[in-house]
Design a protein around this motif. Structure first.
Motif, PDB file in Angstrom:
ATOM      1  N   GLU A  47     -13.168  16.648  12.384  1.00 16.72           N
ATOM      2  CA  GLU A  47     -12.105  17.566  12.782  1.00 16.72           C
ATOM      3  C   GLU A  47     -10.998  17.671  11.737  1.00 16.72           C
ATOM      4  O   GLU A  47     -10.607  18.760  11.337  1.00 16.72           O
ATOM      5  N   ARG A  48     -10.480  16.532  11.278  1.00 18.91           N
ATOM      6  CA  ARG A  48      -9.385  16.581  10.307  1.00 18.91           C
ATOM      7  C   ARG A  48      -9.324  15.316   9.470  1.00 18.91           C
ATOM      8  O   ARG A  48      -9.689  14.223   9.934  1.00 18.91           O
ATOM      9  N   PHE A  49      -8.833  15.488   8.239  1.00 17.07           N
ATOM     10  CA  PHE A  49      -8.676  14.378   7.306  1.00 17.07           C
ATOM     11  C   PHE A  49      -7.337  14.567   6.610  1.00 17.07           C
ATOM     12  O   PHE A  49      -7.046  15.641   6.085  1.00 17.07           O
ATOM     13  N   ILE A  50      -6.489  13.543   6.642  1.00 19.04           N
ATOM     14  CA  ILE A  50      -5.137  13.638   6.066  1.00 19.04           C
ATOM     15  C   ILE A  50      -4.843  12.384   5.236  1.00 19.04           C
ATOM     16  O   ILE A  50      -5.086  11.255   5.696  1.00 19.04           O
ATOM     17  N   VAL A  51      -4.343  12.588   4.023  1.00 16.32           N
ATOM     18  CA  VAL A  51      -3.866  11.476   3.198  1.00 16.32           C
ATOM     19  C   VAL A  51      -2.375  11.673   2.945  1.00 16.32           C
ATOM     20  O   VAL A  51      -1.924  12.787   2.679  1.00 16.32           O
ATOM     21  N   ILE A  52      -1.621  10.589   3.017  1.00 10.15           N
ATOM     22  CA  ILE A  52      -0.209  10.615   2.597  1.00 10.15           C
ATOM     23  C   ILE A  52      -0.005   9.525   1.556  1.00 10.15           C
ATOM     24  O   ILE A  52      -0.403   8.371   1.759  1.00 10.15           O
ATOM     25  N   GLN A  53       0.582   9.905   0.406  1.00  9.37           N
ATOM     26  CA  GLN A  53       0.928   8.943  -0.642  1.00  9.37           C
ATOM     27  C   GLN A  53       2.445   8.919  -0.783  1.00  9.37           C
ATOM     28  O   GLN A  53       3.098   9.963  -0.676  1.00  9.37           O
ATOM     29  N   THR A  54       2.986   7.737  -1.082  1.00  3.23           N
ATOM     30  CA  THR A  54       4.443   7.591  -1.047  1.00  3.23           C
ATOM     31  C   THR A  54       4.997   6.994  -2.337  1.00  3.23           C
ATOM     32  O   THR A  54       4.360   6.174  -2.983  1.00  3.23           O
ATOM     33  N   SER A  55       6.194   7.431  -2.698  1.00  3.47           N
ATOM     34  CA  SER A  55       6.897   6.900  -3.864  1.00  3.47           C
ATOM     35  C   SER A  55       8.391   6.882  -3.565  1.00  3.47           C
ATOM     36  O   SER A  55       8.897   7.794  -2.924  1.00  3.47           O
ATOM     37  N   GLY A  56       9.087   5.865  -4.012  1.00  2.00           N
ATOM     38  CA  GLY A  56      10.537   5.827  -3.810  1.00  2.00           C
ATOM     39  C   GLY A  56      10.937   4.639  -2.962  1.00  2.00           C
ATOM     40  O   GLY A  56      10.206   3.643  -2.900  1.00  2.00           O
ATOM     41  N   ASN A  57      12.081   4.747  -2.310  1.00  2.00           N
ATOM     42  CA  ASN A  57      12.616   3.641  -1.506  1.00  2.00           C
ATOM     43  C   ASN A  57      11.597   3.183  -0.454  1.00  2.00           C
ATOM     44  O   ASN A  57      11.158   3.964   0.383  1.00  2.00           O
ATOM     45  N   LEU A  58      11.221   1.905  -0.516  1.00  2.00           N
ATOM     46  CA  LEU A  58      10.137   1.401   0.332  1.00  2.00           C
ATOM     47  C   LEU A  58      10.498   1.432   1.820  1.00  2.00           C
ATOM     48  O   LEU A  58       9.652   1.736   2.663  1.00  2.00           O
ATOM     49  N   ALA A  59      11.746   1.151   2.138  1.00  4.54           N
ATOM     50  CA  ALA A  59      12.171   1.197   3.547  1.00  4.54           C
ATOM     51  C   ALA A  59      12.057   2.628   4.075  1.00  4.54           C
ATOM     52  O   ALA A  59      11.617   2.856   5.212  1.00  4.54           O
ATOM     53  N   THR A  60      12.420   3.604   3.230  1.00  3.55           N
ATOM     54  CA  THR A  60      12.297   5.012   3.636  1.00  3.55           C
ATOM     55  C   THR A  60      10.836   5.401   3.836  1.00  3.55           C
ATOM     56  O   THR A  60      10.469   5.989   4.864  1.00  3.55           O
ATOM     57  N   THR A  61       9.980   5.073   2.870  1.00  4.38           N
ATOM     58  CA  THR A  61       8.576   5.501   2.977  1.00  4.38           C
ATOM     59  C   THR A  61       7.905   4.808   4.165  1.00  4.38           C
ATOM     60  O   THR A  61       7.140   5.437   4.901  1.00  4.38           O
ATOM     61  N   ARG A  94       0.845  -1.194   0.000  1.00  4.69           N
ATOM     62  CA  ARG A  94       0.000   0.000   0.000  1.00  4.69           C
ATOM     63  C   ARG A  94       0.884   1.249   0.000  1.00  4.69           C
ATOM     64  O   ARG A  94       1.889   1.299   0.712  1.00  4.69           O
ATOM     65  N   LYS A  95       0.496   2.249  -0.791  1.00  7.89           N
ATOM     66  CA  LYS A  95       1.238   3.516  -0.836  1.00  7.89           C
ATOM     67  C   LYS A  95       0.332   4.710  -0.534  1.00  7.89           C
ATOM     68  O   LYS A  95       0.727   5.853  -0.727  1.00  7.89           O
ATOM     69  N   LEU A  96      -0.908   4.415  -0.147  1.00  3.98           N
ATOM     70  CA  LEU A  96      -1.855   5.477   0.195  1.00  3.98           C
ATOM     71  C   LEU A  96      -2.332   5.243   1.625  1.00  3.98           C
ATOM     72  O   LEU A  96      -2.899   4.190   1.935  1.00  3.98           O
ATOM     73  N   TYR A  97      -2.058   6.200   2.491  1.00  5.82           N
ATOM     74  CA  TYR A  97      -2.380   6.088   3.919  1.00  5.82           C
ATOM     75  C   TYR A  97      -3.341   7.203   4.317  1.00  5.82           C
ATOM     76  O   TYR A  97      -3.112   8.365   3.961  1.00  5.82           O
ATOM     77  N   THR A  98      -4.384   6.848   5.078  1.00  9.15           N
ATOM     78  CA  THR A  98      -5.313   7.876   5.566  1.00  9.15           C
ATOM     79  C   THR A  98      -5.199   8.002   7.078  1.00  9.15           C
ATOM     80  O   THR A  98      -4.992   7.015   7.796  1.00  9.15           O
ATOM     81  N   PHE A  99      -5.333   9.240   7.526  1.00  9.08           N
ATOM     82  CA  PHE A  99      -5.318   9.563   8.949  1.00  9.08           C
ATOM     83  C   PHE A  99      -6.489  10.522   9.189  1.00  9.08           C
ATOM     84  O   PHE A  99      -6.956  11.169   8.254  1.00  9.08           O
ATOM     85  N   GLY A 100      -6.926  10.650  10.412  1.00  9.38           N
ATOM     86  CA  GLY A 100      -7.942  11.665  10.647  1.00  9.38           C
ATOM     87  C   GLY A 100      -8.747  11.445  11.896  1.00  9.38           C
ATOM     88  O   GLY A 100      -8.682  10.386  12.536  1.00  9.38           O
TER      89      GLY A 100
END
Lengths: 244, 244
Positions: free
Chosen positions: A42-56, A32-38
């Motif tokens: 009150e708040r909604f946050i998405v983080i998407q990641t690309s690149g070195n998997l250990a780093t992300t 998975r490269k799409l993460y939701t938080f919230g």
């Protein structure tokens, strides 16, 4: 490789990520490269990641750990999306600095992130965070960001996406962008994680995982190829001087 | 950068190249990257070039020089397109070896070439020549090659191009591929050089230079954007579970 796309439009936000990771063509996995938080209302946050998997994974791990142990600052204590982008950028910079403290070659450990969302009554924001931890912000002129294998899927966005496009149309546009990328580059692959956020709703959508055999995605993919073939036939023929 | 595309189809061949070269964004020039050679009723040869401009011009210069001084072997003395591809590959390898004899870094001087054409009653051939001088040959399964900035313009080819597509339709398809690339990447630019060769004609087409204000290209570009927008609207809307 990876392909992630995020849009900040008049009516809300659209996020899609693929799930293929590869260390060589003979080592392909699904992550998975799409993460939701919230926090609802009150708040909604998405983080998407690309690149070195250990780093992300380390970046996401640190952010989740801060939440779990209620360490300050964290994604739920910050006041604005700008501060969220800063926290993610700092975390990324720290992870890369840690892992490369004994090496001169940092770029092998690089990753890029998209961070979008809304906090309270403030406007939605979308940030593109570079490996150095600095970032840029989407605007109505440039309402979308891509990270990863972005070139194949860019023409459809550049030709059709507008800031005032309805969310369902923007989702179709993104799905075509992904389908085009997947057809032309084997390093981007199904399933996809897709998510639509309606402006000011402050709900945390579940999102949808789209598998290879998904009937809607299959229909979009076939329908689009058919539309292109038909469109091509209907364009006027070139003049005789093209043949001379 | 550069974008060149060539197709070897049932009814003939289609070639297009852009003309933009750049050494940094503040040093942009126009240079032809599509060269035609031939003897009417006997042979027709196209060479398209991408990469280091000094290298590509040296390769073309050597090939022209051999013709001018009637040195053997040359493009007009060889018996088959395979031998032509070998000559071009050897010439390229020699040029790169010469310029890099005092350096360890060869890749700065690399270029790629497309070589297509027909000699006498033999079949048309299309070759993609690598910086090392070796090459691959187009087939009915893979009837096209691209060199240079190829990713933006690949999806339209992958979705619509077929070996048995009529030449005028293949030309429209190529023009869209170029328009999509030019819109998304400033390192590829007008004017374009386009050329259609009809199978077994053994004539040397003049080809067409397409400038920015070319009425047909403008119509194709606008018409295609309109077709995509319309196609997008007509695709079925995503299910409700995309919004949850």
């Amino acid at each position: 490789m990876t392909y992630c796309c995020a849009m900040r439009l008049q009516d809300g936000m659209v996020f899609i990520s693929d799930t293929r990771t590869n260390a060589g063509v003979d080592h392909i996995s699904v992550f998975r490269k799409l993460y939701t938080f919230g926090v609802s209302n009150e708040r909604f946050i998405v983080i998407q990641t690309s690149g070195n998997l250990a780093t992300t994974q380390a970046v996401i791990g640190h952010l989740q750990n801060q939440l779990e142990l209620k360490l300050e600052p964290n994604l739920y204590s910050l006041n604005t999306m700008f501060e969220v982008a800063e926290l993610v950028g700092h975390t990324l910079r720290k992870v890369i600095a840690d892992v490369t403290s004994d090496t001169v070659e940092q770029s092998n450990y690089f990753c890029s992130l998209l961070v979008g969302g809304q906090i309270g009554g403030a406007e939605m924001q979308l940030y593109n965070i570079y490996p150095q931890g600095n970032f840029i912000c989407a605007t109505s002129d440039t309402p979308y960001f891509q990270i990863g294998e972005s070139k194949y899927g860019k023409p459809i966005l550049d030709r059709t996406l507008r800031y005032d496009m309805p969310l369902d149309e923007a989702m179709r546009c993104s799905l075509i962008s992904f389908d085009s990328t997947i057809r032309s580059n084997v390093s981007v692959g199904m399933p996809l994680d897709a998510l639509i956020y309606k402006k000011d709703s402050l709900v945390i959508p579940n999102g949808k995982r789209i598998y290879e055999e998904d009937p809607y995605f299959t229909m979009i993919s076939k329908g689009w190829s058919e539309a292109l073939r038909q469109g091509l036939i209907e364009l006027a023929k070139p003049d005789e001087d093209y043949f001379q």
